[in-house]
Design an enzyme around this catalytic site. Structure first.
Site, PDB file in Angstrom:
ATOM      1  N   PRO A  93       0.824  -1.223   0.000  1.00  0.00           N
ATOM      2  CA  PRO A  93       0.000   0.000   0.000  1.00  0.00           C
ATOM      3  C   PRO A  93       0.851   1.262   0.000  1.00  0.00           C
ATOM      4  O   PRO A  93       1.751   1.409   0.812  1.00  0.00           O
ATOM      5  CB  PRO A  93      -0.813  -0.101   1.282  1.00  0.00           C
ATOM      6  CG  PRO A  93      -0.777  -1.532   1.665  1.00  0.00           C
ATOM      7  CD  PRO A  93       0.522  -2.068   1.158  1.00  0.00           C
ATOM      8  N   GLU A  94       0.569   2.163  -0.960  1.00  0.00           N
ATOM      9  CA  GLU A  94       1.260   3.448  -1.053  1.00  0.00           C
ATOM     10  C   GLU A  94       0.232   4.548  -0.799  1.00  0.00           C
ATOM     11  O   GLU A  94      -0.889   4.270  -0.399  1.00  0.00           O
ATOM     12  CB  GLU A  94       1.912   3.586  -2.434  1.00  0.00           C
ATOM     13  CG  GLU A  94       2.878   2.444  -2.758  1.00  0.00           C
ATOM     14  CD  GLU A  94       3.526   2.579  -4.127  1.00  0.00           C
ATOM     15  OE1 GLU A  94       3.682   3.708  -4.605  1.00  0.00           O
ATOM     16  OE2 GLU A  94       3.872   1.548  -4.724  1.00  0.00           O
TER      17      GLU A  94
END
Ligand SMILES: [Zn+2]
Length: 266
Positions: free
Chosen positions: A2-3
């Site tokens: 996840p960014e």
């Protein structure tokens, strides 16, 4: 994985559901996900309500009515959801927060345990660089000009700019037509301006598409993202470039797998 866009989606779906809710009970199944080690999280949370849920870099920041703040980091496989308390528990559920009368819970699940919870308290200090969505192009230029590292590695450095990871750095460098191996200090002002615009545009598009789900990522309602279908280079090794049909190449830059169109990026 996840960014920024994925974390933003978790925040956007979690915040309206839990802001102003009272934390009535805490069940910490795996105390070792909490930093600092041995910290008594429950005693600080129970009886307090959630003032806000926001994002800083790739972290989810929860602010309590006391002014204390704590962070949740999703790591590689973390998911943070809000759901009815009688929902069956998924394996690797490490933390559960009962809300209000206990009918709903915030749940943190993380099979690989690269994520976790960090207590910060009242301090507002931060070890993170500026936020890319609001950063001015001059700020990025100043920071890149100071580094001899490859622009790819520089953009992954959370102190240089917060929130970007492998997917969105590769996509932004493709959109800006810049070879990821070039040194930060060698980029022209025009290239940096283009890069700054590309980063913002791609992050906004990804947020709108619900983020990228490669394996585990879901938002706080359990919904997967769709931006992975719009990737131009990331995960497309050997497939034709969507602009010029040249096969996308993959190589390693600064220890990280990197996806490039050899014709569109120079
Ligand atoms: Zn191309």
């Amino acid at each position: 994985v996840p960014e920024l866009p994925e974390v933003q989606r978790v925040v956007d779906t979690l915040a309206p559901a839990v802001e102003h809710a009272l934390i009535s009970r805490v069940e910490l199944v795996r105390p070792d996900i909490v930093e600092p080690p041995g910290f008594d999280l429950a005693s600080r949370l129970v009886g307090h309500s959630i003032a806000s849920v926001t994002r800083r870099g790739k972290r989810i920041m929860v602010c309590l009515d006391t002014g204390d703040r704590w962070f949740i980091h999703l790591g590689m496989t973390g998911r943070l959801t809000v759901e009815p308390a009688d929902n069956p528990r998924r394996p690797h559920t490490h933390l559960l927060l009962d809300l209000d009368e206990g009918s709903r819970q915030i749940r943190f699940v993380d099979p690989r345990r690269f994520g976790g919870v960090r207590w910060q308290g009242p301090s507002t200090s931060s070890d993170l660089g500026p936020e890319p969505l609001t950063m001015r192009p001059q700020t990025l230029a100043r920071r890149l000009r100071r580094t001899k590292r490859a622009v790819k590695s520089a953009l992954l450095d959370q102190q240089l700019v917060a929130g970007l990871g492998n997917i969105y750095v590769d996509e932004s460098l493709f959109a800006a037509g810049i070879d990821p191996r070039r040194r930060g200090c060698d980029l022209s002002p025009a290239e940096i301006a283009r890069l700054s615009g590309s980063i913002k545009r791609i992050l906004r598009r990804a947020i709108r598409a619900g983020g990228s789900t490669l394996r585990d990522y879901v938002d706080a309602n359990g919904q997967a993202g769709a931006f992975q279908t719009l990737h131009r280079v990331y995960g497309r090794e050997g497939q034709p470039c969507r602009k010029c049909k040249t096969p996308i190449e993959r190589f390693v830059v600064g220890g990280r797998s990197t996806h490039v169109c050899p014709k569109c990026q120079e």
